[in-house]
Design an enzyme around this catalytic site. Sequence first.
Site, PDB file in Angstrom:
ATOM      1  N   ASP A  92       0.817  -1.212   0.000  1.00 47.44           N
ATOM      2  CA  ASP A  92       0.000   0.000   0.000  1.00 47.44           C
ATOM      3  C   ASP A  92       0.852   1.263   0.000  1.00 47.44           C
ATOM      4  O   ASP A  92       0.490   2.269  -0.617  1.00 47.44           O
ATOM      5  CB  ASP A  92      -0.901  -0.012   1.234  1.00 47.44           C
ATOM      6  CG  ASP A  92      -2.163   0.814   1.066  1.00 47.44           C
ATOM      7  OD1 ASP A  92      -2.552   1.067  -0.079  1.00 47.44           O
ATOM      8  OD2 ASP A  92      -2.763   1.196   2.091  1.00 47.44           O
ATOM      9  N   LYS A 178      -9.779   8.794  10.523  1.00 46.39           N
ATOM     10  CA  LYS A 178      -9.816   9.070   9.083  1.00 46.39           C
ATOM     11  C   LYS A 178      -8.393   8.895   8.538  1.00 46.39           C
ATOM     12  O   LYS A 178      -7.553   9.774   8.636  1.00 46.39           O
ATOM     13  CB  LYS A 178     -10.324  10.495   8.843  1.00 46.39           C
ATOM     14  CG  LYS A 178     -10.048  11.074   7.456  1.00 46.39           C
ATOM     15  CD  LYS A 178     -10.719  10.314   6.337  1.00 46.39           C
ATOM     16  CE  LYS A 178     -10.383  10.949   4.996  1.00 46.39           C
ATOM     17  NZ  LYS A 178      -8.981  10.718   4.548  1.00 46.39           N
ATOM     18  N   GLY A 231      -0.011  15.983   9.172  1.00 51.81           N
ATOM     19  CA  GLY A 231      -0.026  16.183   7.726  1.00 51.81           C
ATOM     20  C   GLY A 231       0.613  17.501   7.339  1.00 51.81           C
ATOM     21  O   GLY A 231       1.491  18.016   8.037  1.00 51.81           O
ATOM     22  N   SER A 232       0.145  18.070   6.252  1.00 51.13           N
ATOM     23  CA  SER A 232       0.775  19.256   5.683  1.00 51.13           C
ATOM     24  C   SER A 232       0.366  20.534   6.410  1.00 51.13           C
ATOM     25  O   SER A 232      -0.680  20.599   7.054  1.00 51.13           O
ATOM     26  CB  SER A 232       0.406  19.378   4.202  1.00 51.13           C
ATOM     27  OG  SER A 232      -0.966  19.728   4.068  1.00 51.13           O
ATOM     28  N   GLY A 236      -3.265  21.761   7.875  1.00 54.37           N
ATOM     29  CA  GLY A 236      -3.286  22.089   9.296  1.00 54.37           C
ATOM     30  C   GLY A 236      -3.897  23.454   9.556  1.00 54.37           C
ATOM     31  O   GLY A 236      -4.682  23.639  10.491  1.00 54.37           O
ATOM     32  N   GLU A 253       0.530  18.056  14.086  1.00 51.15           N
ATOM     33  CA  GLU A 253       1.929  17.716  13.797  1.00 51.15           C
ATOM     34  C   GLU A 253       2.095  17.888  12.299  1.00 51.15           C
ATOM     35  O   GLU A 253       1.602  17.086  11.518  1.00 51.15           O
ATOM     36  CB  GLU A 253       2.226  16.284  14.253  1.00 51.15           C
ATOM     37  CG  GLU A 253       3.723  16.039  14.481  1.00 51.15           C
ATOM     38  CD  GLU A 253       4.394  15.432  13.270  1.00 51.15           C
ATOM     39  OE1 GLU A 253       4.801  16.223  12.372  1.00 51.15           O
ATOM     40  OE2 GLU A 253       4.531  14.211  13.214  1.00 51.15           O
ATOM     41  N   CYS A 287       8.370  13.623   8.180  1.00 48.13           N
ATOM     42  CA  CYS A 287       8.195  15.039   8.519  1.00 48.13           C
ATOM     43  C   CYS A 287       9.412  15.610   9.230  1.00 48.13           C
ATOM     44  O   CYS A 287       9.724  16.791   9.095  1.00 48.13           O
ATOM     45  CB  CYS A 287       6.943  15.220   9.374  1.00 48.13           C
ATOM     46  SG  CYS A 287       6.882  14.140  10.813  1.00 48.13           S
ATOM     47  N   GLU A 386       9.632  22.097   2.321  1.00 48.04           N
ATOM     48  CA  GLU A 386       9.592  20.665   2.590  1.00 48.04           C
ATOM     49  C   GLU A 386       9.323  19.924   1.283  1.00 48.04           C
ATOM     50  O   GLU A 386       8.288  20.124   0.639  1.00 48.04           O
ATOM     51  CB  GLU A 386       8.501  20.332   3.610  1.00 48.04           C
ATOM     52  CG  GLU A 386       8.477  18.862   3.982  1.00 48.04           C
ATOM     53  CD  GLU A 386       7.445  18.544   5.054  1.00 48.04           C
ATOM     54  OE1 GLU A 386       7.747  17.756   5.956  1.00 48.04           O
ATOM     55  OE2 GLU A 386       6.330  19.095   4.973  1.00 48.04           O
TER      56      GLU A 386
END
Length: 492
Positions: A92, A178, A231-232, A236, A253, A287, A386
């Site tokens: 995956d 989710k 996530g991004s 966020g 985060e 990250c 990033e």
Amino acid sequence: MNYNQLFINGKWTSPRKGNTFYSIDPSTEQVIAQVARAGLDDARLAVEAARAAFDNGSWCNLSGKQRAIFLRAFANEIRNRLAELSTLEVKDNGKPYAEAEWDVSDAAGCFEFYANLAESLDEHRETPLSLSDDRFECMIRKEPIGVACAIIPWNYPLLMAAWKVAPALAAGCTMILKPSEVTSLTAIELGRIADKIGLPCGVLNILTGYGHDIGSYLTDHPDIDKVAFTGSVPVGKQIMRSSAVNVKNISLELGGKSAFIIFDDSDIDAAVEWIMFGIFWNQGQVCSATSRVLVQEGIYPKLISRLVEESQKIHIGNGFEDGVKLGPLVNETQYKKVMAAVNQGVQDKVRLLIGGKRPNHLLQGYFIEPTIFVDVPENHPLWTDEIFGPVVSIRQFKSEHEAVKSANNSIFGLAGAVMSKDLACCHRVARQLRAGIVWINCSQPTFIEAPWGGCKQSGIGRELGIWGLENYLETKQITSYNAEKPWAWYIK
């Protein structure tokens, strides 16, 4: 195995509109599963189930010791299915099998750790507090926040789920999980484990699908008390705006562009190994990846030469192949994003030493060679943005002050690293770095017991350790008046 159902209120159910999407193996670009796509009606049912399960007390009123039984059952089932879940993670996500096995083992350890904290919560749920007025007594009580929603990324699918589900359940919260639509399969397996161990209905609900379908509904909903997101930065910020409507408790985060400062007295072989692990592990899709490397001028040429030599030895390929250290990026979108960043660097004439392209022997899959840019300008996107891929940018520095200033010159503040044989120097620099996590003479070690999170645009709050449990607890003051004399404030 069937992945076209959602786990809501302890039952497997088809999406109300019958929609599905495909999971793609990033090594082969082939479909591996058809996955349920939740819509608003499904999200509504999940919120109702989680709310009812919390309000009726079937979970939060259990003792921590009772909740720990379920958490340990999660850990045991994950361990029992280690090979199966690791294989699924490789298909995956694309990461090498050894790394997937490491992640799945850590996920089991996370459930075990929070089982222990759930038990200790019984003893520390209420603690007395001394007050300046002895006519009053005060008790400080820890209570679960309520219904939590966890929105997790695709780079560590099962592990990121464990980081949020385990402490939330340990605290007595109910949860809606989710997962990323890019890597949903092991999250669904977590639902199968919940079903198998008899987790009370509604305590854990799993909604697979797209954030643009149900994300805002979940973060806006007044019956959700807490949102935990990894996530991004753009997403966020959107969650912050959405959660502000109901002044919802949030923890975020987000991104990172972590710096690794390497001084002249460092062991070059050790430095090269930690640089490589810090940026090429998990294909650089980390990250906290130390993607900005600052090397003191005395060892700069020799270190660069050794880094190029060793990076060219990395075995790239399908995660199931023996010896593979670098698999594909997670999907076509991420591949194109990383390649666009690399191509921009080349176009701007930033010095590219190796990499920046698909390996010649791999004709399919989202593979990118280890990529090294040097003498990168501090204002170039390769240095500031990033990239989230196996791309490292390197600069040299003269003084400690210059290195710290450059490391801190970022909108991010998740992590940082420093290497030197002078430990006093290392600790001095570590205290000056504006980051939530700092490593000395290493990069990227992560422990369940230690807090994880950043400052600036890298996020809000901390996960893991006792801090992860505190994320899902409210602190209540209960103060009583125990004097025999009336208070009588209105009497002269």
